[in-house]
Design a protein around this motif. Sequence first.
Motif: not given
Length: 368
Positions: A12-23
Amino acid sequence: EKDGHDWFMRKEIFEQPRAVADSLLGRRGEDGLLQLDEMRLSDQDLRDIDKIIIIAAGTSFYAGMVAKYAIEHWCRIPVEVELASEFRYRDPILTSDTLVVAISQSGETADTLQAIRHARVQRSKVLAICNTNGSTIPRESDGVIYTHAGPEIGVASTKGFLTQLVACYLLALYLAQVKGTRFGDEISQVMDQLEQMPGHVQTVLDKADEVYALARDHVDSRSVLFLGRHAGYPVALEGALKLKEIAYLHAEGFAAGELKHGPIALVEEGLPILCVVPPRGRDQLHDKMISGIQEVRARGARTLCLAEEGDTTIEPYADVLFTLPQVPVLLQPLVAVVPLQLFACELASQLGHDVDQPRNLAKSVTVE
Ligand code: M6R
């Protein structure tokens, strides 16, 4: 299911670039104006707001602390941030012109739910910032901004936190747009900066090995302190919470300016202190932080500093220096918290703990 990672938390830490972009996706309309689809409160309702109270628990509370800095700066509306469990039982002053913002990753936290129920009885407007579609808190709110982290499995919140920060910035900018406290081009400039954040978070993740080495050096530590100022203060608190939760280590976060009012007495030879250094700017924030770091180091602390790239003033006082991308101070939490997450994850893992399911904790706390 963990994408090759040992723990969901690490994944989940490594998913953060994607999560921020999606948000951030789809928040700018063709006219260049911000739009928050799930915001069911009218612009007029929002213009009438004369006070905001943010309520949350744990990590979500720290996101709320960052939101206060952003909203007050950009919108000039007074903001209080309060732990949901305290808010509910202290007879808070609420009117129909109060906006209560409830931040909850799960949308099921009992303390936060009871707090919004109380606020609605007092006729205040309630806006939820939530990661879970259709959960109870957004269902009982007047409006909701959904974060798009995707399901968060690890008990320790990581991508949930980063996407809450994004939602808080969006809310602050939206209020500034509606209230007219900031010009449109200023708002779109901040949006441009936000849109660069996934890349900056990735830059930090690319240096994960540096943080892991640091974590391995600290497996025998009995206590770790965290220092921050301004938007870096909640980051320090969050870094400490991560370490308590999963590494079961004594950890405390302080506002750097408070050191001399007590905590500096804790400093002894070799005590590791993680310091979140604000970006260099026109105000004295950065220099004040440096002098705080100097003071703890003079008393024997081992200073582990996070500072922006190119900041050479910190070098003489940092036993270890981890560089962060250059970003504005209000947005710095998005990059500064990431090494702290990696630090806690690696340390807990090295200690042999169950990183995803720490003892005594549940992912969503549905009892008060
Ligand atoms: O689901 P919520 O955001 O309402 O949860 C609030 C806290 O229980 C939560 O942030 C907790 O502190 C996490 N375990 C932190 O990592």
